[in-house]
Design a protein around this motif. Structure first.
Motif, PDB file in Angstrom:
ATOM      1  N   ARG A 110       1.068  -1.118  -0.151  1.00 16.52           N
ATOM      2  CA  ARG A 110       0.220   0.149  -0.260  1.00 16.52           C
ATOM      3  C   ARG A 110       0.818   1.081  -0.216  1.00 16.52           C
ATOM      4  NH1 ARG A 110      -4.481  -2.037   4.417  1.00 16.52           N
ATOM      5  NH2 ARG A 110      -5.585  -2.621   3.450  1.00 16.52           N
ATOM      6  N   ARG A 111       1.803   1.013   0.931  1.00 16.27           N
ATOM      7  CA  ARG A 111       2.516   2.109   0.930  1.00 16.27           C
ATOM      8  C   ARG A 111       3.243   2.384  -0.653  1.00 16.27           C
ATOM      9  NH1 ARG A 111       5.078   2.704   5.883  1.00 16.27           N
ATOM     10  NH2 ARG A 111       6.288   0.192   5.738  1.00 16.27           N
ATOM     11  N   ALA A 112       3.944   1.850  -0.811  1.00 18.07           N
ATOM     12  CA  ALA A 112       4.822   1.767  -2.421  1.00 18.07           C
ATOM     13  C   ALA A 112       3.587   2.569  -3.607  1.00 18.07           C
ATOM     14  CB  ALA A 112       5.196   0.497  -2.838  1.00 18.07           C
ATOM     15  N   ILE A 113       2.911   2.022  -3.013  1.00 23.03           N
ATOM     16  CA  ILE A 113       1.098   2.801  -4.304  1.00 23.03           C
ATOM     17  C   ILE A 113       1.056   4.374  -3.616  1.00 23.03           C
ATOM     18  CG2 ILE A 113      -1.324   2.434  -4.950  1.00 23.03           C
ATOM     19  CD1 ILE A 113      -1.510  -1.093  -4.790  1.00 23.03           C
ATOM     20  N   VAL A 114       0.730   4.080  -2.364  1.00 24.07           N
ATOM     21  CA  VAL A 114       0.885   5.834  -2.395  1.00 24.07           C
ATOM     22  C   VAL A 114       2.209   6.488  -2.646  1.00 24.07           C
ATOM     23  CG1 VAL A 114       0.263   7.303  -0.225  1.00 24.07           C
ATOM     24  CG2 VAL A 114      -0.956   5.456  -0.381  1.00 24.07           C
ATOM     25  N   GLU A 115       3.397   5.837  -2.174  1.00 27.64           N
ATOM     26  CA  GLU A 115       4.442   6.746  -2.143  1.00 27.64           C
ATOM     27  C   GLU A 115       4.515   6.996  -4.433  1.00 27.64           C
ATOM     28  OE1 GLU A 115       7.199   5.133  -0.883  1.00 27.64           O
ATOM     29  OE2 GLU A 115       7.069   5.800   1.441  1.00 27.64           O
ATOM     30  N   GLU A 116       4.378   6.335  -4.837  1.00 27.82           N
ATOM     31  CA  GLU A 116       4.582   6.015  -6.489  1.00 27.82           C
ATOM     32  C   GLU A 116       3.161   7.021  -7.045  1.00 27.82           C
ATOM     33  OE1 GLU A 116       5.732   6.263  -9.816  1.00 27.82           O
ATOM     34  OE2 GLU A 116       6.879   5.013  -7.939  1.00 27.82           O
ATOM     35  N   GLN A 117       2.446   6.795  -6.436  1.00 28.71           N
ATOM     36  CA  GLN A 117       0.940   7.878  -6.776  1.00 28.71           C
ATOM     37  C   GLN A 117       1.371   9.221  -6.501  1.00 28.71           C
ATOM     38  OE1 GLN A 117      -2.418   6.149  -5.243  1.00 28.71           O
ATOM     39  NE2 GLN A 117      -3.364   5.110  -7.239  1.00 28.71           N
ATOM     40  N   PHE A 118       1.400   9.374  -5.045  1.00 26.14           N
ATOM     41  CA  PHE A 118       2.028  10.219  -5.196  1.00 26.14           C
ATOM     42  C   PHE A 118       3.702  11.110  -5.487  1.00 26.14           C
ATOM     43  CE2 PHE A 118       4.355  13.651  -2.277  1.00 26.14           C
ATOM     44  CZ  PHE A 118       3.597  14.642  -1.729  1.00 26.14           C
ATOM     45  N   ALA A 119       4.223  10.594  -6.098  1.00 27.76           N
ATOM     46  CA  ALA A 119       5.287  11.044  -6.507  1.00 27.76           C
ATOM     47  C   ALA A 119       5.272  11.807  -8.273  1.00 27.76           C
ATOM     48  CB  ALA A 119       6.536  10.137  -7.006  1.00 27.76           C
ATOM     49  N   ARG A 120       3.644  10.458  -8.850  1.00 23.93           N
ATOM     50  CA  ARG A 120       3.086  10.674 -10.796  1.00 23.93           C
ATOM     51  C   ARG A 120       2.980  12.231  -9.819  1.00 23.93           C
ATOM     52  NH1 ARG A 120      -1.165   7.089 -11.296  1.00 23.93           N
ATOM     53  NH2 ARG A 120      -2.385   9.696 -10.246  1.00 23.93           N
ATOM     54  N   ASP A 121       1.641  12.554  -8.931  1.00 23.64           N
ATOM     55  CA  ASP A 121       0.939  13.631  -9.263  1.00 23.64           C
ATOM     56  C   ASP A 121       2.056  15.328  -8.676  1.00 23.64           C
ATOM     57  OD1 ASP A 121      -0.881  11.959  -9.003  1.00 23.64           O
ATOM     58  OD2 ASP A 121      -1.309  12.294  -6.893  1.00 23.64           O
ATOM     59  N   SER A 122       2.666  15.345  -8.365  1.00 25.76           N
ATOM     60  CA  SER A 122       4.185  16.009  -7.942  1.00 25.76           C
ATOM     61  C   SER A 122       4.410  16.261  -8.994  1.00 25.76           C
ATOM     62  CB  SER A 122       5.080  16.160  -6.833  1.00 25.76           C
ATOM     63  OG  SER A 122       4.808  15.321  -5.817  1.00 25.76           O
ATOM     64  N   ARG A 123       5.139  14.702  -9.686  1.00 25.89           N
ATOM     65  CA  ARG A 123       5.909  15.798 -11.200  1.00 25.89           C
ATOM     66  C   ARG A 123       4.537  16.125 -12.462  1.00 25.89           C
ATOM     67  NH1 ARG A 123       7.571   9.998 -10.185  1.00 25.89           N
ATOM     68  NH2 ARG A 123       5.836   9.373 -12.048  1.00 25.89           N
ATOM     69  N   GLN A 124       3.550  15.536 -12.172  1.00 28.13           N
ATOM     70  CA  GLN A 124       2.326  16.362 -12.755  1.00 28.13           C
ATOM     71  C   GLN A 124       2.095  18.130 -12.549  1.00 28.13           C
ATOM     72  OE1 GLN A 124      -0.944  13.883 -12.803  1.00 28.13           O
ATOM     73  NE2 GLN A 124       0.263  12.395 -14.522  1.00 28.13           N
ATOM     74  N   GLY A 125       2.346  18.500 -11.778  1.00 30.24           N
ATOM     75  CA  GLY A 125       2.394  19.302 -11.251  1.00 30.24           C
ATOM     76  C   GLY A 125       1.207  19.583 -10.127  1.00 30.24           C
TER      77      GLY A 125
END
Length: 105
Positions: free
Chosen positions: A85-100
């Protein structure tokens, strides 16, 4: 997280939840077996059947050891679920950050 990676992670998380549910049921049954073995031991002790007491003590110990194995497996699966779960959330957060996105959107 790419769509394919997300699908794989979601499938893995689903499998872990299924394993967790099976181990939860197994853990409950193992608890019942330990309780039943202890009850039989207590009954044998009350009746003074020394030979049966020795055999039942060994049975209680085996049941307890088996319960511990199931419990350890259950705890390990719960840990893996948390990690996944943590890996999924972290990756989603990183993706959202890259998208601004700020993370509060």
């Amino acid at each position: 997280m790419h769509v394919a990676e997300f699908i794989v992670s979601s499938a893995r998380l689903t499998e872990l939840h299924e394993c967790s549910a099976l181990l939860r049921r197994t853990r409950r049954r193992a608890e019942e077996i330990v309780a039943e073995a202890r009850a039989l031991l207590a009954e044998a002790e009350l009746s003074g059947d020394a030979e049966r007491v020795l055999a039942l003590r060994a049975d209680v110990e085996r049941a307890r050891q088996s319960y511990c194995k199931v419990l350890n497996a259950y705890v390990a699966i719960c840990g893996r679920i948390t990690e996944e779960r943590r890996a999924i959330v972290e990756e989603q957060f990183a993706r959202d950050s890259r998208q601004g996105l700020s993370g509060v959107a």
